[in-house]
Design a protein around this motif. Structure first.
Motif, mmCIF file in Angstrom:
data_model
loop_
_atom_site.group_PDB
_atom_site.id
_atom_site.type_symbol
_atom_site.label_atom_id
_atom_site.label_comp_id
_atom_site.label_asym_id
_atom_site.label_seq_id
_atom_site.Cartn_x
_atom_site.Cartn_y
_atom_site.Cartn_z
ATOM 1 N N ALA A 1 -8.887 -3.516 12.375
ATOM 2 C CA ALA A 1 -7.923 -4.491 11.846
ATOM 3 C C ALA A 1 -8.371 -5.018 10.489
ATOM 4 C CB ALA A 1 -7.742 -5.638 12.830
ATOM 5 N N GLN A 2 -9.660 -5.261 10.354
ATOM 6 C CA GLN A 2 -10.191 -5.759 9.081
ATOM 7 C C GLN A 2 -9.965 -4.733 7.970
ATOM 8 O OE1 GLN A 2 -14.334 -6.868 9.296
ATOM 9 N NE2 GLN A 2 -14.481 -7.211 7.101
ATOM 10 N N ALA B 1 -6.171 -4.177 7.094
ATOM 11 C CA ALA B 1 -5.490 -5.323 6.476
ATOM 12 C C ALA B 1 -5.180 -5.078 5.004
ATOM 13 C CB ALA B 1 -6.328 -6.588 6.639
ATOM 14 N N PRO C 1 -1.305 -2.625 4.622
ATOM 15 C CA PRO C 1 -0.307 -2.964 5.644
ATOM 16 C C PRO C 1 0.835 -1.949 5.772
ATOM 17 C CG PRO C 1 -0.079 -4.400 3.738
ATOM 18 C CD PRO C 1 -1.324 -3.597 3.532
#
Length: 106
Positions: free
Chosen positions: A42-43, A46, A49
């Protein structure tokens, strides 16, 4: 970024025909290694997107995972125009994932 592994996988021919960058993530929702990868993934994701991310439930007899010879979960396959550029198996560092992402995004 997708958050749940889905049992419905696209056909390999549709993946091979993709234009641009995409990430295939093979694993299962109950896998401890898969859960450990989610925060660093997720990091790293990010910063991208709009990147296509397919989170595919894998297991015996699952055609798409077998076509990529996935053996361990999670396996992340980084594609550019439907072609595998690199892969990571059980990544735990956002920096490692970011390096792989940099190889497929423009």
């Amino acid at each position: 970024m997708e958050t749940v592994y889905t049992p419905a996988a696209p056909e390999r021919s549709s993946i091979d025909a993709l234009a641009g960058a995409a990430v295939l993530e093979f694993g299962t929702n109950w896998c401890g290694h898969c859960m450990a990868t989610q925060a660093p993934l997720a990091q790293a994701m990010a910063a991208h997107p709009q990147l296509r991310h397919y989170k595919i439930e894998d297991g015996p007899g699952r055609a798409l995972g077998r076509s990529y010879r996935v053996k361990l979960w999670p396996t992340l396959i980084f594609l550019r125009d439907g072609v595998e550029v690199t892969r990571l198996v059980r990544p735990l560092q956002a920096d490692d994932i970011a390096v792989a992402l940099a190889q497929i995004v423009e």
